[in-house]
Every structure is written in C-alpha cells, then in structure tokens.
Design an enzyme around this catalytic site. Structure first.
Site, PDB file in Angstrom:
ATOM      1  N   SER A 297      70.184  85.316  26.623  1.00 55.55           N
ATOM      2  CA  SER A 297      70.097  83.867  26.432  1.00 55.55           C
ATOM      3  C   SER A 297      69.201  83.244  27.496  1.00 55.55           C
ATOM      4  O   SER A 297      68.045  83.631  27.622  1.00 55.55           O
ATOM      5  CB  SER A 297      71.505  83.261  26.408  1.00 55.55           C
ATOM      6  OG  SER A 297      71.477  81.921  25.964  1.00 55.55           O
TER       7      SER A 297
ATOM      8  N   HIS B 173      75.055  83.990  18.298  1.00 56.61           N
ATOM      9  CA  HIS B 173      74.670  84.040  19.708  1.00 56.61           C
ATOM     10  C   HIS B 173      75.868  84.506  20.534  1.00 56.61           C
ATOM     11  O   HIS B 173      76.999  84.079  20.306  1.00 56.61           O
ATOM     12  CB  HIS B 173      74.243  82.635  20.135  1.00 56.61           C
ATOM     13  CG  HIS B 173      73.522  82.577  21.439  1.00 56.61           C
ATOM     14  ND1 HIS B 173      72.294  83.169  21.626  1.00 56.61           N
ATOM     15  CD2 HIS B 173      73.846  81.998  22.623  1.00 56.61           C
ATOM     16  CE1 HIS B 173      71.885  82.939  22.865  1.00 56.61           C
ATOM     17  NE2 HIS B 173      72.816  82.253  23.492  1.00 56.61           N
TER      18      HIS B 173
ATOM     19  N   GLU C 194      72.145  83.256  15.150  1.00 58.47           N
ATOM     20  CA  GLU C 194      72.295  82.717  16.504  1.00 58.47           C
ATOM     21  C   GLU C 194      72.978  81.355  16.504  1.00 58.47           C
ATOM     22  O   GLU C 194      73.887  81.091  17.292  1.00 58.47           O
ATOM     23  CB  GLU C 194      70.921  82.588  17.171  1.00 58.47           C
ATOM     24  CG  GLU C 194      70.157  83.876  17.374  1.00 58.47           C
ATOM     25  CD  GLU C 194      70.549  84.637  18.617  1.00 58.47           C
ATOM     26  OE1 GLU C 194      71.474  84.187  19.332  1.00 58.47           O
ATOM     27  OE2 GLU C 194      69.937  85.685  18.884  1.00 58.47           O
TER      28      GLU C 194
END
Length: 442
Positions: free
Chosen positions: A200, A382, A321
């Site tokens: 990330s 995500h 995500e």
C-alpha cells in the site's frame, strides 16, 4: 505474563525463550532465541529530533536490550469500521526509528534478506504491530526478515520552510536501509541479496525509493504490493496547503507541542484539505516531489530508468482493491464503481510502472490476487493478502478481512504467495515467467 492485543504487540509473545547476544556494527544487542529464531525487537537504527533529519545511531558499550518493542509512531486511533477490525494502536513515541529483525541465526550463512515497509496511508502503522510480525517468513524461508518503522503523518511528511523539510519519512527509510546493508551480515544475511517489500503506502514509498539516488544499491529486488500509484505524488502546492492548515489548527509552535496536540491538529488539517478520490482520501501528508531526497517527477523517472537494469521486481494488485474502502458505505452499491476505481487508482498505474521498469531493463514479474465469489466478500480486497504473509493467528483474531475462514485455511491460502516471495528473494525467480503483461494469479 505478556499479552498480545490484536494489532499491536508491546511485549514479546509468551513463549519459551533465552536471551542471546548479537553483535552489530554499533555494539552488542541482547535479543531472544525463540522457537528456532533469533528475534530482535525495537532496534534503533537512527535518532531524530522533531522535524529534523535522522542521525545514524551512535555506538554503545555493553549489551543493549532488543527484547521488546518500545511503542509506535504517533498516529490517530484506528477506524473502527475497517476490514482489519479494531486495532489498539499502543504506546506512542517519537523514538520510532526502529526495526524488528527475525533470523534463523546470527551467523555467517548469508541468507536472503527481506525488508518490509508497512502501509497505512502514510499516517498509521508500525514495525511493532503484531499483524506485521515477520517470524513466519523467516522460519519458512530460512531468511532474515526485517520490518522497518519510520516517522508518519505530519511528523514524517510536513513541509514548511524554516520548520520541516518534508519527506523525513522517506529519509528515515533510506537511513534504515543503510543500517541494514551495513549490519545484515552480522544477522546471518546477505548484503548483496536484499529484497524490499512494500504494501500500500509502503509500496508507494518503495516506488519512490527506486528513483531516489541516495537509495541506489541499498536493495536489489523489490516486491510492490498494491501500490496506490494513481494518487501520484504530493505536489509542492498541495503540501503547502496541508502544512499551513496544520500550523493554523495547532496554534502553537509545532516544535514544542505535545504529541496529542500534534495528532489532533493533523486530523483537523486532513479534514480541511481533504482531496477526495473514489473510495478514499489522498493523504494530506505524503511524499512531495522535488523535496529531498525525492527528485521532481522527470528527474525521478530518469533516475528510476537508470537504476532499472540493476533490479528484479514483482508488482501486482488485487482484483477488488476498493472493496476494502467501500465496505459498509453507499459506494458499495454503485454498479461498476468498485471495478473502475480499482483500475484507476491501483491496477492501471501499477501496470504502467511495470512497463516502465521493464523498458529500462528490469526483470519484472506481475501478479493479480483474484476474487472467487460472494462467499468471501473481502477476498481480493486491499490488505487481503497481509494475513497470508505476516502475523499470527492471535494477531489477526476477529479481523473481518479473514472472510470468516479458519487460521488453518488462511495459512494454506497464503502458502503459494509466501513460497513465491521467498523463492524470489533467494533466486530472483518467483516461479512464473517475467513480463509486465503476463500476471500470475493467486
């Protein structure tokens, strides 16, 4: 009796261990020998006054304890509706330029080295969080695995002339990588085989570092997991607005303010300057292009291309995500929004990065984490692969991101990715063909 709170570990786990001395360049650290690993926690790699450049750690005499974590960088409380579940942040400390190290042995074996940069939107996270525990990878891969802590939020990224230069969090990471290069041979690792993993915002920072001249040669392989490259870099103008809002909200000298006041002012400034993207916020405090050590965009591109032939890279994203950010919001019901937003913020920019680096001579492997269906609504979201790689069952207990699966199932789900990452760190080949347009499916 030590305890483990989901999300943060302020003392090491309650399991049999013995103290063990480990010599590094600055002196002797007192670590723990536990369950086949030597573990060092809270290892200080540098010191820094508030808003000042980091200074390498000075040598010391005698043994210095590296038995337990000392706390986490100052940060706001976690979002209670997060798919990661409620995270108890832990003790806040500005003395946060620390590492966690797990190694099969501090000997001369020259094992592969994996270095993890955590995510958290440049405003949360820590090398001390239990969910970033690196011992599983070290044990399975006969590898040295290190998690890096650095300054975050306004304390790491504020840019105000005469007060803070900006990009201190990135400078911290460069100093940490230098410490690792200079010390990893003492820890049983190979200084010529260092793989940097970012997830990330940590992956976003890793991409920045590829074009930072001061970081060149400090890592040889890179695993770029779910980088939000569609957010770009902070512009000087946006950084100036966020910094001005922070100083205004704080209302006192930032060099003297208390940590709670700093955090409160940061949160208010973030709301003041929030630039909305689909499903999230562009961080108010983040890397700023053109502020040392990060070059302006054109210079970054030239430096990254010049560095490419020295690198082997894995880069990839998850199928869904934005499911992480849309969960329990009205955006989750908008047809097609999750797919198009994932493509815009994550998938397409990551593909362009992979093509850029391959064009410069890097050997690039790509991947995609799939989403099998409605029975696992956060599979392929995500952060969904984090429990595959890091942390223990206790660390992840109750996290919605596990999709209701048992820890044995989660561990089995992640076995192929762990094996691929460890193989890549060892040999440079994750087990599938290179090429930006040939993604491997997990």
């Amino acid at each position: 009796m030590s305890t483990t709170t989901p999300g943060v570990r302020e003392s090491a786990d309650d399991e049999p261990w013995t103290a063990t001395p480990v010599r590094v360049t600055g002196g002797v650290l007192r670590g723990r020998r536990e369950n086949g690993l030597t573990v060092l926690r809270g290892v200080r790699y540098a010191t820094a006054a508030r808003f000042a450049e980091p200074e390498p750690e000075e040598p010391w005499t005698g043994e210095r304890d590296a038995l337990a974590d000392v706390g986490v960088p100052p940060q706001p409380v976690s979002r209670p509706t997060s798919p990661l579940g409620v995270i108890t942040v832990g003790t806040l400390t500005e003395d946060c330029l620390r590492l966690t190290v797990a190694t099969p042995a501090a000997d001369d074996r020259r094992r592969p080295v994996l270095v993890f940069l955590h995510g958290g939107g440049y405003r949360s996270g820590s090398a001390a969080w239990g969910r970033y525990d690196v011992r599983r990878l070290a044990r399975e891969g006969d590898a040295v695995v290190i998690s890096v802590g650095s300054r975050i939020g306004a304390l790491g990224w504020l840019r105000t002339p005469g007060l803070a230069p900006g990009n201190l969090g990135l400078t911290d990471q460069v100093i940490a990588l230098r410490w690792i290069r200079d010390n990893v041979a003492h820890l049983g690792g190979d200084p010529d085989r260092i793989t940097l993993i970012g997830h990330s915002s940590g992956a976003h920072a890793l991409v920045c570092l590829i074009g930072v001249p001061a970081a060149r040669g400090l890592f040889h392989r890179a695993i770029v997991q779910s980088p939000p490259l569609g957010l770009g870099l902070g512009s000087p103008a946006a950084s100036a607005r966020a910094s001005a809002a922070f100083v205004r909200r704080l209302g006192t000298d930032p060099r003297e303010a208390s940590v709670p006041a700093i955090i409160a002012a940061q949160e208010r400034a973030e709301r003041d300057v929030a630039v909305r993207t689909i499903g999230g916020l562009v961080p108010a405090f983040m890397p700023v292009a053109g502020a040392d050590p990060l070059p302006a965009p054109d210079e970054w591109r030239a430096a990254a291309l010049d560095n490419a032939e020295n690198l082997q890279i894995i880069a990839g994203t998850a199928e869904r995500e934005l499911a992480y950010f849309f969960r329990n919001t009205p955006l989750a019901t908008v047809p097609g929004l999750e797919r198009t937003s994932t493509a815009r913020v994550f998938a397409r920019p990551t593909q362009r990065f992979a093509e850029l680096m391959a064009g410069g001579g890097a050997r690039v492997h790509t991947y995609r984490v799939g989403a099998p269906g409605p029975s696992q609504p956060l599979r392929g979201a995500h952060c969904g692969e984090l429990p595959w790689l890091l942390g223990t069952e206790a660390d992840w207990a109750g996290a919605p991101i596990l999709n209701g699966r048992s820890w044995a199932e989660v561990d089995a789900d992640g076995a192929p990715m762990r094996a691929a990452w460890l193989r890549f760190a060892t040999t440079g080949d994750p087990g599938w063909p290179a090429g930006p347009s040939r993604p491997h499916r997990f």
